[in-house]
Design an enzyme around this catalytic site. Sequence first.
Site, PDB file in Angstrom:
ATOM      1  N   ASP A   1      87.188  45.146  40.323  1.00  0.00           N
ATOM      2  CA  ASP A   1      87.121  46.439  40.969  1.00  0.00           C
ATOM      3  C   ASP A   1      88.040  46.611  42.339  1.00  0.00           C
ATOM      4  O   ASP A   1      88.720  45.645  42.440  1.00  0.00           O
ATOM      5  CB  ASP A   1      85.465  46.896  41.547  1.00  0.00           C
ATOM      6  CG  ASP A   1      85.259  47.998  42.091  1.00  0.00           C
ATOM      7  OD1 ASP A   1      86.104  48.976  41.837  1.00  0.00           O
ATOM      8  OD2 ASP A   1      84.206  48.118  42.737  1.00  0.00           O
TER       9      ASP A   1
ATOM     10  N   HIS B   1      75.652  50.806  41.715  1.00  0.00           N
ATOM     11  CA  HIS B   1      76.327  51.841  40.462  1.00  0.00           C
ATOM     12  C   HIS B   1      75.810  51.623  39.413  1.00  0.00           C
ATOM     13  O   HIS B   1      76.264  51.093  38.476  1.00  0.00           O
ATOM     14  CB  HIS B   1      77.971  51.593  40.653  1.00  0.00           C
ATOM     15  CG  HIS B   1      78.670  52.725  40.296  1.00  0.00           C
ATOM     16  ND1 HIS B   1      77.969  53.994  39.639  1.00  0.00           N
ATOM     17  CD2 HIS B   1      79.935  53.025  39.993  1.00  0.00           C
ATOM     18  CE1 HIS B   1      78.856  54.797  39.271  1.00  0.00           C
ATOM     19  NE2 HIS B   1      80.054  54.175  39.337  1.00  0.00           N
TER      20      HIS B   1
ATOM     21  N   GLN C   1      77.254  52.801  36.091  1.00  0.00           N
ATOM     22  CA  GLN C   1      78.183  52.069  35.789  1.00  0.00           C
ATOM     23  C   GLN C   1      78.002  50.628  34.961  1.00  0.00           C
ATOM     24  O   GLN C   1      78.338  50.401  33.792  1.00  0.00           O
ATOM     25  CB  GLN C   1      79.213  51.481  36.895  1.00  0.00           C
ATOM     26  CG  GLN C   1      80.529  50.903  36.449  1.00  0.00           C
ATOM     27  CD  GLN C   1      81.412  51.812  35.913  1.00  0.00           C
ATOM     28  OE1 GLN C   1      81.913  52.784  36.210  1.00  0.00           O
ATOM     29  NE2 GLN C   1      81.993  51.241  34.691  1.00  0.00           N
TER      30      GLN C   1
ATOM     31  N   ARG D   1      80.423  55.410  29.845  1.00  0.00           N
ATOM     32  CA  ARG D   1      79.692  56.272  30.743  1.00  0.00           C
ATOM     33  C   ARG D   1      78.923  57.230  30.107  1.00  0.00           C
ATOM     34  O   ARG D   1      77.547  57.531  30.705  1.00  0.00           O
ATOM     35  CB  ARG D   1      80.683  56.683  31.857  1.00  0.00           C
ATOM     36  CG  ARG D   1      81.257  55.587  32.538  1.00  0.00           C
ATOM     37  CD  ARG D   1      80.082  54.654  33.589  1.00  0.00           C
ATOM     38  NE  ARG D   1      79.687  55.547  34.280  1.00  0.00           N
ATOM     39  CZ  ARG D   1      79.882  56.175  35.548  1.00  0.00           C
ATOM     40  NH1 ARG D   1      80.904  55.749  36.194  1.00  0.00           N
ATOM     41  NH2 ARG D   1      79.267  57.160  36.283  1.00  0.00           N
TER      42      ARG D   1
ATOM     43  N   ARG E   1      75.804  61.098  44.712  1.00  0.00           N
ATOM     44  CA  ARG E   1      76.781  60.084  44.871  1.00  0.00           C
ATOM     45  C   ARG E   1      76.857  60.071  46.431  1.00  0.00           C
ATOM     46  O   ARG E   1      77.290  61.089  46.901  1.00  0.00           O
ATOM     47  CB  ARG E   1      78.242  60.471  44.232  1.00  0.00           C
ATOM     48  CG  ARG E   1      79.284  59.368  44.852  1.00  0.00           C
ATOM     49  CD  ARG E   1      80.654  59.425  43.971  1.00  0.00           C
ATOM     50  NE  ARG E   1      80.519  58.827  42.929  1.00  0.00           N
ATOM     51  CZ  ARG E   1      81.432  58.072  42.170  1.00  0.00           C
ATOM     52  NH1 ARG E   1      82.519  58.337  42.539  1.00  0.00           N
ATOM     53  NH2 ARG E   1      81.183  57.474  41.156  1.00  0.00           N
TER      54      ARG E   1
ATOM     55  N   CYS F   1      85.794  49.116  36.361  1.00  0.00           N
ATOM     56  CA  CYS F   1      84.913  50.380  36.389  1.00  0.00           C
ATOM     57  C   CYS F   1      85.894  51.535  36.709  1.00  0.00           C
ATOM     58  O   CYS F   1      85.575  52.565  36.289  1.00  0.00           O
ATOM     59  CB  CYS F   1      83.966  50.309  37.609  1.00  0.00           C
ATOM     60  SG  CYS F   1      84.842  50.236  39.280  1.00  0.00           S
TER      61      CYS F   1
HETATM   62  N1   CP Z   1      83.755  54.298  37.684  1.00  0.00           N
HETATM   63  C1   CP Z   1      83.529  55.696  38.286  1.00  0.00           C
HETATM   64  O1   CP Z   1      82.349  55.795  38.879  1.00  0.00           O
HETATM   65  O2   CP Z   1      84.647  56.318  38.434  1.00  0.00           O
HETATM   66  P1   CP Z   1      84.755  57.731  39.296  1.00  0.00           P
HETATM   67  O3   CP Z   1      84.594  57.311  40.811  1.00  0.00           O
HETATM   68  O4   CP Z   1      85.784  58.498  38.943  1.00  0.00           O
HETATM   69  O5   CP Z   1      83.339  58.453  39.129  1.00  0.00           O
HETATM   70  N1  NVA Z   2      83.798  50.160  44.399  1.00  0.00           N
HETATM   71  C1  NVA Z   2      84.287  51.381  44.232  1.00  0.00           C
HETATM   72  C2  NVA Z   2      83.639  51.833  42.881  1.00  0.00           C
HETATM   73  C3  NVA Z   2      84.377  53.245  42.504  1.00  0.00           C
HETATM   74  C4  NVA Z   2      83.735  53.711  41.313  1.00  0.00           C
HETATM   75  C5  NVA Z   2      83.979  52.224  45.361  1.00  0.00           C
HETATM   76  O1  NVA Z   2      82.663  52.537  45.731  1.00  0.00           O
HETATM   77  O2  NVA Z   2      84.731  53.148  45.863  1.00  0.00           O
END
Ligand code: CP
Ligand code: NVA
Length: 319
Positions: A235, A136, A139, A303, A109, A275
């Site tokens: 989101d 993502h 997701q 997920r 990440r 998400c």
């Molecule tokens: N939706 C998602 O990726 O959640 P987290 O940021 O908690 O991993």
């Molecule tokens: N768009 C959000 C998604 C989190 C799962 C972010 O990048 O923080």
Amino acid sequence: MANTFIPLGSKDLLTFASLSPREVAALFDTAAATKRSPAEYRAALAGCSVIMLFEKPSLRTRVTFEVGPARMGGHAIYYDHSKDRIGQRESVRDYAKNLERWVDCIVARVFSHAVLEELARETRVPVVNALSDLHHPCQGLADYLTLAERLGGITGLRGFELAYIGDGNNVCHSLMQGAALTGARLTVITPPGYEPSAPVVSECRTLAERHNTGGSVRVTTDKAGVRACRAVYTDTWVSMGQEGDAGGRRRAFEPYRVDGALMAAAAPGAWFMHCLPAHRGDEVTDAVIDSPASLVYDQAENRMHAQNALLLHLLASKD
Ligand code: CP
Ligand code: NVA
């Protein structure tokens, strides 16, 4: 348990677009099988080690990538990169070349998608995008799996009308690519200035044509775009790393909140999707996210099933 998992054409999963429609269907079949009969997959990843490199916080992604491999006989190591970014202490190349000597898969990440691309280039083990500024895909896979379960399978996604309303960034891009590959018809609704990346929009159109899925992506700033949509997805207005601009974003996104009136403008009985994490009262009201039409916890559950399938196919591809 299936004896073989079809190898994926790409070593890595950096974007949804690296999959073909056939691969998405195979992943959904495997996800359904692991979900239905977990005992049969108890040793499917025996001896496999996954490392998770996280520059940003996470609940769902972290827990599902830890619990998932453990349930299949493998294990995962969490490596906190919130203090020093990947590539800071040593080069991305050295990092990747070390890790491949010990682990079977890297899940990362990151703030910058370019770091994922560099990691993937520099290592022979699969690299999975656990969220970047641009995409993502885990997701998106879970989201379309959640819809496919309700639509009688992946073919039910062909021509399925859904709307994404909010920021045209990472989650939105993966939903767009997923639409192109599954045949869904996605309307992206954003405030002016927050549209999805133009190259990703045109890539999706090319993908849908190349695979002849009938999938489409339409971009608008008009909330009336939810009309006839059978699912409405949103989101956060302020993604991780954008906190400095929170005030301006709140003002721009305020008219795009998903509330009862917006859901009423969609198709009757439309599902609500997110998400998570959700910022209740901002992008969605309590009444909508807590309504029977809300799929958010099913998405979160899926997920793990989608990622388990992905790991089985990616690790099967390495031999
Ligand atoms: N939706 C998602 O990726 O959640 P987290 O940021 O908690 O991993
Ligand atoms: N768009 C959000 C998604 C989190 C799962 C972010 O990048 O923080």
